[in-house]
Design an enzyme around this catalytic site. Structure first.
Site, PDB file in Angstrom:
ATOM      1  N   ARG A  13      37.796  35.754  42.683  1.00 15.46           N
ATOM      2  CA  ARG A  13      38.882  35.728  41.720  1.00 15.46           C
ATOM      3  C   ARG A  13      38.709  36.843  40.713  1.00 15.46           C
ATOM      4  NH1 ARG A  13      38.019  30.162  42.670  1.00 15.46           N
ATOM      5  NH2 ARG A  13      39.948  28.998  43.034  1.00 15.46           N
ATOM      6  N   THR A  14      39.837  37.298  40.167  1.00 14.70           N
ATOM      7  CA  THR A  14      39.787  38.232  39.045  1.00 14.70           C
ATOM      8  C   THR A  14      39.562  37.411  37.784  1.00 14.70           C
ATOM      9  OG1 THR A  14      41.348  39.700  40.155  1.00 14.70           O
ATOM     10  CG2 THR A  14      41.013  40.056  37.809  1.00 14.70           C
TER      11      THR A  14
END
Length: 236
Positions: A13-14
């Site tokens: 995930r960012t």
């Protein structure tokens, strides 16, 4: 059997935005949509990149601008490439218009937000189809709206008051460009993430045109820039 740590490592995930772009400003004009953004990319608080394109044509009728995380914007462009390809495969003589693309983006952003894996962007989507102009935006948690002029980032606070005062529906192309330049100049003076290299794009019934980047003319000889404490109590 895979351990819990292995399964967690497979999910990426960012968590924080790394390379980001700042405001996008767009408006409707007499013949279509005009959109402007600078070409800066900030690595944290450092202006690391100065030639990042954040305005992209989408299909035949739409133009997309993005602020926020650049790698997430690239992921969104990949989604849209697949969407346009799938639509073209029907070969039914129809093509997705800006309203359909905007609705798709609102669903993508809201869906990713609900998975606690948001795309860290605010998007502006404009276009013209069958003589109908369309302009809307959506942010990273899926909040979206349509209007005659929109802006993301700091532009939502500094550019839109200018647009509310000066925009009208019969703006010519030249007047629209001049108004966007005024907005971008105000943002350049006040947004530390902005650079003076900007790009303006338009989309009409005939399609999208991305104009070459250019530098805004600026003036830094104001007394407030030379000494911002002039006239302040206790200054010397």
């Amino acid at each position: 059997m895979a351990s819990n740590s292995d399964s967690v490592s497979d999910t990426q995930r960012t968590l924080y935005p790394y390379v980001t772009g700042t405001s996008v400003v767009a408006l409707k004009y007499k013949n279509g949509i005009l959109m402007a953004a600078d070409m800066g990319g900030s690595y944290g608080s450092t202006l690391r990149y100065k030639s990042i394109d954040r305005l992209k044509p989408i299909g035949k009728h739409s133009l997309l601008g993005a602020s926020g995380e650049i790698s997430d914007f690239q992921e969104i462009l990949r989604y849209l490439d697949e969407l346009i390809l799938y639509d073209n495969m029907w070969d039914d003589g129809n093509s997705l218009g800006p309203k359909e693309v905007h609705n798709y983006l609102t669903r993508v952003m809201y869906n990713r937000r609900n998975k606690f894996n948001p795309l860290w962007n605010a998007l502006v989507l404009g276009g013209v189809k069958n003589g109908q102009k369309y302009l809307g935006m959506v942010n990273m948690i899926g909040i979206n709206f349509e209007d005659n002029h929109v802006a993301t980032g700091l532009g939502n606070h500094l550019a839109r008051p200018i647009l509310r005062d000066e925009w009208h529906e019969n703006l010519t192309f030249e007047e629209g460009v001049k108004l966007l330049e005024k907005c971008m100049r105000v943002l350049l003076y006040r947004d530390r993430s902005a650079v003076n290299k900007i790009q303006i794009s338009k989309i009409t019934e005939e399609g999208a045109t991305l104009f070459p980047p250019f530098s805004l003319k600026t003036y830094w000889e104001f007394s407030a820039f030379k000494n911002p404490t002039v006239g302040a109590e206790g200054s010397w």
